[in-house]
Design a protein around this motif. Structure first.
Motif, short mmCIF file in Angstrom:
data_model
loop_
_atom_site.label_atom_id
_atom_site.label_comp_id
_atom_site.label_asym_id
_atom_site.label_seq_id
_atom_site.Cartn_x
_atom_site.Cartn_y
_atom_site.Cartn_z
N LEU A 149 0.83 -1.20 0.00
CA LEU A 149 0.00 0.00 0.00
C LEU A 149 0.87 1.26 0.00
CD1 LEU A 149 -2.47 -1.08 2.83
CD2 LEU A 149 -2.94 -1.17 0.38
N SER A 150 0.33 2.31 -0.59
CA SER A 150 0.92 3.65 -0.47
C SER A 150 -0.23 4.65 -0.47
CB SER A 150 1.89 3.93 -1.62
OG SER A 150 1.20 3.96 -2.87
N GLU A 151 0.04 5.84 0.04
CA GLU A 151 -1.04 6.85 0.18
C GLU A 151 -0.57 8.19 -0.33
OE1 GLU A 151 -2.74 10.33 1.72
OE2 GLU A 151 -0.91 9.53 2.64
N SER A 152 -1.45 8.90 -1.06
CA SER A 152 -1.14 10.24 -1.53
C SER A 152 -2.42 10.92 -1.99
CB SER A 152 -0.14 10.18 -2.70
OG SER A 152 0.13 11.48 -3.19
N ASP A 153 -2.56 12.19 -1.64
CA ASP A 153 -3.67 13.02 -2.13
C ASP A 153 -5.04 12.39 -1.90
OD1 ASP A 153 -1.82 14.91 -3.05
OD2 ASP A 153 -1.64 13.92 -5.00
N GLY A 154 -5.24 11.81 -0.73
CA GLY A 154 -6.54 11.26 -0.40
C GLY A 154 -6.85 9.92 -1.03
N GLU A 155 -5.83 9.26 -1.59
CA GLU A 155 -6.02 7.96 -2.22
C GLU A 155 -5.02 6.95 -1.67
OE1 GLU A 155 -7.68 9.23 -6.64
OE2 GLU A 155 -5.56 8.77 -6.39
N SER A 210 3.97 -1.47 -4.17
CA SER A 210 2.90 -0.60 -4.63
C SER A 210 3.50 0.66 -5.24
CB SER A 210 1.98 -0.23 -3.45
OG SER A 210 2.73 0.43 -2.44
N PRO A 211 2.86 1.21 -6.27
CA PRO A 211 3.37 2.47 -6.84
C PRO A 211 3.20 3.62 -5.86
CG PRO A 211 1.25 1.90 -7.81
CD PRO A 211 1.66 0.72 -6.97
N ILE A 212 4.01 4.64 -6.02
CA ILE A 212 3.96 5.83 -5.17
C ILE A 212 3.57 7.02 -6.05
CG2 ILE A 212 5.28 7.40 -3.69
CD1 ILE A 212 6.99 4.96 -2.91
N LYS A 213 2.51 7.68 -5.67
CA LYS A 213 1.97 8.77 -6.48
C LYS A 213 2.42 10.13 -5.96
CE LYS A 213 -2.45 10.71 -8.01
NZ LYS A 213 -3.92 10.66 -7.84
N CYS A 214 2.73 11.03 -6.90
CA CYS A 214 3.05 12.41 -6.56
C CYS A 214 2.48 13.29 -7.66
CB CYS A 214 4.56 12.61 -6.46
SG CYS A 214 5.06 14.26 -5.93
N GLY A 215 1.36 13.96 -7.37
CA GLY A 215 0.68 14.73 -8.40
C GLY A 215 0.14 13.79 -9.47
N ASN A 216 0.51 14.05 -10.73
CA ASN A 216 0.06 13.21 -11.84
C ASN A 216 1.08 12.17 -12.26
OD1 ASN A 216 -2.45 14.56 -12.17
ND2 ASN A 216 -1.43 16.23 -13.26
N ILE A 217 2.16 12.04 -11.50
CA ILE A 217 3.22 11.10 -11.82
C ILE A 217 3.27 10.01 -10.76
CG2 ILE A 217 5.69 10.83 -12.26
CD1 ILE A 217 4.24 12.50 -14.34
N MET A 218 3.57 8.79 -11.20
CA MET A 218 3.72 7.66 -10.28
C MET A 218 5.09 7.02 -10.44
SD MET A 218 -0.01 5.83 -10.24
CE MET A 218 -0.30 6.13 -11.98
N ALA A 219 5.67 6.62 -9.32
CA ALA A 219 6.95 5.92 -9.33
C ALA A 219 6.71 4.45 -9.05
CB ALA A 219 7.89 6.52 -8.27
#
Length: 266
Positions: A149-155, A210-219
């Motif tokens: 799991l990862s969390e970012s921007d309410g997701e 799990s991918p890590i989200k930052c804005g519109n980009i995911m790592a």
């Protein structure tokens, strides 16, 4: 560094080998450390993983199946809950509930009477509210991921070795919002996802966390030809890193995000 969480002006860094969580200011100043190994109230035998919200720090101890809550600023013990479920990862929800992630392993198969779901959502009293992604009694993954799991921007983003892609859950209540499939050039065949030796020999392409989200980009951390590679993609799954001359050889391992920046260990 095994895991990092950033909340407001604080950064929490976990070292699972030493079973400690260190707290720093965003300027790098040392704030404190959680190190409470033991068997008494407020103590843990091992840290499987942890999470932080605006008030509390949560530690999952699988050795004794409990979730321990501390004050995130002082590390003072607040409460703990006995768990009647298995989990490898979790995220705290805005409504006080928790989303737990689990993956079946070959040596850890459940009895017929036990709950067999990869995702369980519980309320603040640890009552199960929602279940997602049931699995069969004989189903198992070849190995466990470090992070599901990862969390970012309410997701909350969830992925597992069981499939290529990820699922997006609401941080507010743990409801499933959407599922995204990724088409790899050399994916793991469905009948080989529990066979570690075959996966290693064939050098399939798969997600390692799990991918890590930052804005519109995911790592993403993806296994490519037997090696873990950090790659970036937009939300349409257009991967930016796909050649030896690109960032693949220079992009550090992304372990978190904060505001408009990725956080990587070096």
């Amino acid at each position: 560094v095994d895991e990092i969480k950033i909340v407001e002006d604080m950064m929490y860094v976990a070292d699972y080998k030493s079973n400690k969580i260190f707290a720093y200011g965003l300027d790098g100043s040392f704030v404190g450390v959680l190190m409470r190994q033991g068997r008494g109230p407020g103590e843990y035998i091992e840290i499987q993983t942890f999470d932080v919200d605006d008030k509390s720090l949560y530690v999952l101890d699988n050795a004794v199946n409990k979730l321990i809550v501390y004050d995130r600023n002082t590390f003072q013990y607040v409460r703990e809950s006995k768990l009647n479920l298995d989990a490898w990862d979790f995220e705290v929800l805005d409504n006080g509930g928790i989303l737990f992630a689990y993956a079946p392993m070959a040596g850890n198969r459940k009895k017929d009477s036990e709950v067999r779901y990869r995702i369980l959502v519980v309320d603040s009293d640890m009552n199960i509210c929602d279940r997602y992604f049931a699995y069969g009694q004989d189903e198992c993954d070849a190995f466990s991921l470090r992070h599901y799991l990862s969390e970012s921007d309410g997701e909350i983003l969830y992925s597992s070795l069981n499939e290529d892609g990820f699922h997006v859950f609401s941080q507010s209540d743990g409801s499933l919002k959407k599922s995204v499939h990724i088409k790899f050039a050399n994916p793991i065949p469905s009948d080989s996802r529990s066979d570690f030796s075959q996966m290693r020999e064939a050098k399939y392409t798969y997600q390692m966390r799990s991918p890590i989200k930052c804005g519109n980009i995911m790592a993403f951390m993806i296994a490519i030809n037997g090696e873990g590679q950090s790659v970036l993609a937009d939300q349409s799954m257009n991967f930016y890193v796909n050649s030896k001359e690109s960032l693949r050889n220079n992009l550090f391992s992304v372990i978190g995000s904060n505001r408009d920046c990725f956080v990587a260990d070096w």
